[in-house]
Design a protein around this motif. Structure first.
Motif, PDB file in Angstrom:
ATOM      1  N   GLU A 108      43.482  41.307  26.874  1.00  0.00           N
ATOM      2  CA  GLU A 108      42.077  41.068  26.857  1.00  0.00           C
ATOM      3  C   GLU A 108      41.535  42.787  27.832  1.00  0.00           C
ATOM      4  OE1 GLU A 108      41.776  36.487  28.559  1.00  0.00           O
ATOM      5  OE2 GLU A 108      39.839  37.402  28.338  1.00  0.00           O
ATOM      6  N   MET A 109      42.461  43.352  26.959  1.00  0.00           N
ATOM      7  CA  MET A 109      42.121  44.780  28.527  1.00  0.00           C
ATOM      8  C   MET A 109      40.625  45.158  27.036  1.00  0.00           C
ATOM      9  SD  MET A 109      43.082  47.087  29.418  1.00  0.00           S
ATOM     10  CE  MET A 109      44.556  47.943  29.600  1.00  0.00           C
TER      11      MET A 109
ATOM     12  N   PRO B 153      32.787  41.999  40.869  1.00  0.00           N
ATOM     13  CA  PRO B 153      33.569  43.057  42.231  1.00  0.00           C
ATOM     14  C   PRO B 153      34.454  44.018  40.954  1.00  0.00           C
ATOM     15  CG  PRO B 153      34.266  40.680  42.947  1.00  0.00           C
ATOM     16  CD  PRO B 153      33.654  40.767  41.554  1.00  0.00           C
ATOM     17  N   ALA B 154      34.693  45.458  42.076  1.00  0.00           N
ATOM     18  CA  ALA B 154      35.503  46.204  42.056  1.00  0.00           C
ATOM     19  C   ALA B 154      36.102  46.835  42.958  1.00  0.00           C
ATOM     20  CB  ALA B 154      34.167  47.790  41.589  1.00  0.00           C
ATOM     21  N   VAL B 155      37.497  47.302  42.050  1.00  0.00           N
ATOM     22  CA  VAL B 155      37.976  48.025  43.224  1.00  0.00           C
ATOM     23  C   VAL B 155      39.108  49.090  43.242  1.00  0.00           C
ATOM     24  CG1 VAL B 155      41.006  47.857  43.821  1.00  0.00           C
ATOM     25  CG2 VAL B 155      39.956  45.786  43.219  1.00  0.00           C
ATOM     26  N   VAL B 156      38.677  50.213  44.130  1.00  0.00           N
ATOM     27  CA  VAL B 156      38.178  51.235  43.389  1.00  0.00           C
ATOM     28  C   VAL B 156      40.213  51.817  43.965  1.00  0.00           C
ATOM     29  CG1 VAL B 156      37.597  53.706  44.146  1.00  0.00           C
ATOM     30  CG2 VAL B 156      36.090  51.727  44.149  1.00  0.00           C
TER      31      VAL B 156
ATOM     32  N   GLU C 232      38.357  39.016  37.329  1.00  0.00           N
ATOM     33  CA  GLU C 232      37.333  38.831  36.991  1.00  0.00           C
ATOM     34  C   GLU C 232      37.011  40.181  37.982  1.00  0.00           C
ATOM     35  OE1 GLU C 232      34.542  37.614  34.810  1.00  0.00           O
ATOM     36  OE2 GLU C 232      37.080  37.484  33.991  1.00  0.00           O
ATOM     37  N   VAL C 233      37.417  40.991  37.682  1.00  0.00           N
ATOM     38  CA  VAL C 233      36.831  42.547  38.435  1.00  0.00           C
ATOM     39  C   VAL C 233      37.541  43.726  38.042  1.00  0.00           C
ATOM     40  CG1 VAL C 233      39.760  42.560  39.231  1.00  0.00           C
ATOM     41  CG2 VAL C 233      38.159  42.991  40.615  1.00  0.00           C
TER      42      VAL C 233
ATOM     43  N   SER D 192      42.491  42.770  35.485  1.00  0.00           N
ATOM     44  CA  SER D 192      41.726  42.971  35.342  1.00  0.00           C
ATOM     45  C   SER D 192      41.182  42.891  34.154  1.00  0.00           C
ATOM     46  CB  SER D 192      41.076  44.585  35.850  1.00  0.00           C
ATOM     47  OG  SER D 192      39.612  44.649  35.188  1.00  0.00           O
ATOM     48  N   ARG D 193      40.121  41.793  33.251  1.00  0.00           N
ATOM     49  CA  ARG D 193      39.675  41.806  32.224  1.00  0.00           C
ATOM     50  C   ARG D 193      38.843  42.963  31.276  1.00  0.00           C
ATOM     51  NH1 ARG D 193      39.795  36.130  33.811  1.00  0.00           N
ATOM     52  NH2 ARG D 193      41.176  35.043  33.093  1.00  0.00           N
TER      53      ARG D 193
END
Length: 539
Positions: free
Chosen positions: A91-92, A228-231, A262-263, A286-287
């Motif tokens: 699901e890229m 959410p996001a991860v840096v 879900e990130v 991450s999708r």
């Protein structure tokens, strides 16, 4: 006859009447003036208030239009989102229609809420300027809670929940606190967004909690995101498989796995080769499309942003410090599942192949022998007598497969090759990181180079193998099996006294034992270890 009234008496009677009329007119005039003045004041207030609301709505509409245009541009440009690197079955490239559909409503709500917060802040400031010292009415805001934790010896981490805004080209993350929590001063940190805080190759990301004044002029969001996001950074020591997993993939698993896809990942110093090689893992964690954060010129707003990656130890996981008590065994099972390898219930390959066969393992009945994958390094700590070693492995009762992994190998195929083997053998080094693809009860045979490297062999691979329910076997070479013996002679300290080398600093130890040394196995001395591995597999 009736006499006519005299003029004097008529004037006297009319005088009081005129005065009453004058008073009445005067009162009426004052009432009219008061009414007109009040009506004028109300009209002015109404006009002002209407203008304010009209302005807000206009800003909201313009903001929404700009968001739409910029998001369409972003989708067209791709933001280096790897749309052309689709992987079947993953699901890229999952679309984010729910985010796009709600963007207009979110934008209007954000603008209106910002206007309300600004109005509240202006009222508070006006009360203070007017000299109102009633502390029950004037709240100056509590000291902001730190959003960054720099206490761990391995990594730094920042977590923002609420109004979090990311500006990639500036490597900056902003936190706009709620009105009641804003202080006169903001807070600022600069951290390295990977799992090794002291690694010099990683540039820092700035994280800032805005002050009350700064919050009023914070840059507007150009895109709103529901997840959410991860840096994190992809550079550093990556390109070495051990560091790929130890520095990025395992820490990313620890940090992001609990989000169940879900990130979204905002990657600084994005490495296209890394994304391509580990695309199945990244797509599962991450999708959403990966964002090349260094080139992202917008202001991305997320409900939560995590900057940095958690890391518990070298290539390891501490279950007590993970959200769902994940272990390294869980990680190995997770990796096997992503690469569609057989489920854990199956035994090691040669036992599964021989379940219904009769006779002994090597009794000449056609049963399959255990398969050993011999990994040979390309530059240092490589085996210089591979043909001789291969013959010894076969003589001990194994089928042998010799490989020399490259950075550009396709893990989809290579993972299946490793899974088909019962033993993974190699000199201490990055190639052994492929033990994640082995089945439970398979064996890792680690050849430990000369130079007191047993401790490193254990903490970098041995402990992990045991935690993942693999069989760990080690063979330590002698000085004569090291090419250092041929190069420097038996009396050189690197050969005769490794401890004296290590005492002079890690740089010297690395020079001799990690970089200059190759291995010439004494196959006669090595043979008992091969028989030990065979017996272990048969248990």
């Amino acid at each position: 006859m009736t006499a006519d009234p005299s003029p004097s008496s008529s004037s006297a009677a009319a005088a009081p009447s005129v005065k009453g009329v004058a008073r009445a007119l005067s009162q009426h005039h004052r009432a009219v003036v008061g009414f007109l003045f009040g009506f004028f004041v109300i009209l002015v207030l109404y006009t002002t208030a209407s203008g304010q609301f009209g302005t807000t709505n206009t800003i909201g509409a313009v903001h929404d239009m700009e968001n739409g245009k910029k998001d369409e541009a972003a989708k067209t440009m791709g933001q280096v989102r790897i749309e052309d690197k689709n992987v079947p079955g993953t699901e890229m490239n999952k679309t984010t229609d729910n985010v796009q559909t709600n963007r207009t409503d979110l934008s209007s709500q954000t603008v209106n809420e910002a206007s309300d917060r600004m109005e509240e802040e202006l009222i508070r400031q006006e009360l203070g300027q007017d000299g109102d010292k009633n502390e029950s009415n004037v709240k100056h805001g509590a000291p902001p809670k730190p959003v960054c934790d720099l206490s761990d010896p391995r990594y730094d981490i920042c977590e923002i929940s609420g109004d979090a805004r990311a500006i990639g080209v500036n490597r900056t993350i902003l936190y706009v606190p709620p009105t009641a929590e804003r202080g006169a001063d903001g807070q600022e940190w600069a951290i390295k967004d990977q799992s090794r805080k002291y690694l010099e190759y990683i540039e820092k990301v700035k994280v800032k909690t805005l002050s009350a004044a700064e919050s009023l002029v914070a840059p507007e969001c150009t895109s709103q995101h529901a997840v959410p996001a991860v840096v994190f950074a992809m550079n550093g020591l990556t390109s070495n498989p051990w560091h790929d997993f130890s520095d990025v993939i395992v820490p990313l698993f620890i940090t992001a796995r609990a989000y169940d896809g879900e990130v979204q990942f905002l990657v600084t110093d994005l490495q296209p080769w890394f994304v391509d090689k580990y695309r199945l893992i990244l797509a599962n964690l991450s999708r959403y499309d990966i964002v090349d954060f260094n080139k992202d010129a917008g202001v991305r707003c997320h409900p939560r942003i995590v900057v940095g990656l958690r890391s518990h130890r070298d290539l390891g996981i501490d279950p007590a410090r993970t959200p769902r008590n994940y272990t390294l065994l869980d990680f190995r099972m997770y990796i096997r599942d992503i690469f569609s390898l057989p489920p854990d219930g199956l035994g090691i390959p040669y036992k599964e192949a021989n379940k219904n066969a009769s006779g002994g393992v090597d009794g000449g009945t056609g049963k399959r022998k255990p398969r050993l994958m011999l990994i040979n390094r390309g530059r240092n700590r490589k085996f210089v007598n591979i043909p001789e070693i291969s013959a010894a492995v076969q003589a001990a009762g194994f089928e042998v497969v010799v490989v020399e992994p490259r950075r550009d190998l396709r893990l989809e195929e290579f993972s299946k090759a490793v899974d088909s083997c019962d033993v993974l053998m190699g000199a201490h080094g990055a190639g052994l990181t492929n033990f994640f693809f082995l089945r439970t009860d398979a064996a890792m045979l680690q050849v430990v180079p000369w130079g007191h490297m047993e401790h490193s062999a254990m903490i970098f691979y041995g402990v992990q193998a045991k935690e993942m329910r693999l069989r760990d076997v080690e063979y330590s070479i002698t000085a004569e099996e090291s090419t250092l013996y041929e190069k420097y002679g038996k009396d050189h300290p690197a050969v005769s006294d490794p401890e004296s080398i290590h005492k002079q600093g890690w740089q010297l130890g690395m020079k001799y034992y990690w970089l200059e040394q190759d291995i010439r196995l004494n196959v006669t001395r090595f043979a008992p270890t091969l028989h030990q591995v065979l017996r272990t597999l048969q248990e």
